[in-house]
Design a protein around this motif. Structure first.
Motif, PDB file in Angstrom:
ATOM      1  N   SER A  18     130.887 164.491  95.299  1.00  0.00           N
ATOM      2  CA  SER A  18     130.585 164.465  94.009  1.00  0.00           C
ATOM      3  C   SER A  18     129.568 163.550  93.481  1.00  0.00           C
ATOM      4  CB  SER A  18     132.062 163.900  93.420  1.00  0.00           C
ATOM      5  OG  SER A  18     131.827 163.983  91.890  1.00  0.00           O
ATOM      6  N   ARG A  23     123.987 168.665  89.447  1.00  0.00           N
ATOM      7  CA  ARG A  23     125.099 169.700  88.726  1.00  0.00           C
ATOM      8  C   ARG A  23     124.005 170.332  88.032  1.00  0.00           C
ATOM      9  NH1 ARG A  23     128.397 165.943  90.099  1.00  0.00           N
ATOM     10  NH2 ARG A  23     130.520 165.910  89.698  1.00  0.00           N
ATOM     11  N   SER A  97     135.091 168.823  92.803  1.00  0.00           N
ATOM     12  CA  SER A  97     134.852 169.666  91.888  1.00  0.00           C
ATOM     13  C   SER A  97     135.705 169.119  90.584  1.00  0.00           C
ATOM     14  CB  SER A  97     135.089 171.144  92.221  1.00  0.00           C
ATOM     15  OG  SER A  97     136.482 171.329  92.746  1.00  0.00           O
ATOM     16  N   SER A  98     136.629 168.074  90.957  1.00  0.00           N
ATOM     17  CA  SER A  98     137.539 167.818  89.959  1.00  0.00           C
ATOM     18  C   SER A  98     137.194 166.491  89.231  1.00  0.00           C
ATOM     19  CB  SER A  98     139.015 167.664  90.465  1.00  0.00           C
ATOM     20  OG  SER A  98     139.548 168.811  90.876  1.00  0.00           O
ATOM     21  N   THR A 100     133.922 163.529  88.587  1.00  0.00           N
ATOM     22  CA  THR A 100     132.553 163.320  88.260  1.00  0.00           C
ATOM     23  C   THR A 100     132.233 161.867  88.682  1.00  0.00           C
ATOM     24  OG1 THR A 100     132.550 165.204  86.786  1.00  0.00           O
ATOM     25  CG2 THR A 100     130.530 163.670  86.666  1.00  0.00           C
ATOM     26  N   GLY A 118     126.916 171.395  84.366  1.00  0.00           N
ATOM     27  CA  GLY A 118     127.846 172.185  84.907  1.00  0.00           C
ATOM     28  C   GLY A 118     128.814 171.626  85.573  1.00  0.00           C
ATOM     29  N   SER A 119     129.926 172.244  86.167  1.00  0.00           N
ATOM     30  CA  SER A 119     130.759 171.617  87.026  1.00  0.00           C
ATOM     31  C   SER A 119     130.486 171.978  88.589  1.00  0.00           C
ATOM     32  CB  SER A 119     132.132 172.355  86.894  1.00  0.00           C
ATOM     33  OG  SER A 119     132.257 173.890  87.226  1.00  0.00           O
ATOM     34  N   LYS A 121     130.452 173.204  92.126  1.00  0.00           N
ATOM     35  CA  LYS A 121     131.139 174.072  93.013  1.00  0.00           C
ATOM     36  C   LYS A 121     130.444 174.551  93.847  1.00  0.00           C
ATOM     37  CE  LYS A 121     129.839 177.723  89.654  1.00  0.00           C
ATOM     38  NZ  LYS A 121     130.481 178.724  88.504  1.00  0.00           N
TER      39      LYS A 121
END
Length: 159
Positions: A18, A23, A97-98, A100, A118-119, A121
């Motif tokens: 992360s 992103r 992904s959960s 940041t 964006g997230s 993934k």
């Protein structure tokens, strides 16, 4: 025990993923949906690459550590590396992904467009096997080299 250690490492790897991964910039449409602001962005590929590098490196380290710390029941250690590597890879994906972490930058957009980060993934789901595959592979390579060193096949003609 091996599975639990790898699960904890999977959480740490998710945080590292992360932090390190970019992103992709997303645009919010009139209906509230998000779409890629730049379809040619390399951020999606970079996120997959960072995931593969982090989990692959940890897979190599875990496989080597398991071989050097091996005990009598090597099959159980190998099964733990495989199952723990799969669990760790999925935990890395879930945590990364959960959460940041790090700096999230968004490129400038045309006037009137709202751009958000964006997230995180995966787009190439095949990188999920990097951790268990490399952990088992390095364990097998080290075991093969060690077994060959003491093998009578090394010197078949007695010379």
């Amino acid at each position: 025990m091996t599975v639990l250690v790898l699960a904890v490492l999977g959480v740490a790897a998710g945080l590292a993923w992360s932090y390190a991964s970019p992103r992709a910039p997303m645009t919010v449409t009139d209906k509230g949906a998000t779409v890629l602001a730049d379809p040619s962005t390399q951020a999606l590929i970079a996120a997959d690459g960072w995931f593969a590098a982090i989990t692959g490196g940890l897979g190599l380290l875990c496989g080597a550590a398991a071989w050097f710390g091996r005990r009598e029941d090597q099959l159980a250690v190998l099964a733990g590396l495989c199952a723990g590597g799969v669990l760790a890879a999925f935990l890395t994906l879930w945590v990364g992904s959960s959460v940041t972490l790090g700096v999230v930058t968004v490129e400038a957009a045309a006037p009137g467009l709202k751009v958000v980060a964006g997230s995180l993934k995966l787009t190439a789901h095949g990188v999920l096997v990097a951790w268990p595959l490399l952990a088992v592979a390095i364990f097998g390579i080290l075991e093969g080299v060690h077994g060959y060193r003491d093998s009578p096949l090394r010197n078949p003609y007695g010379v």
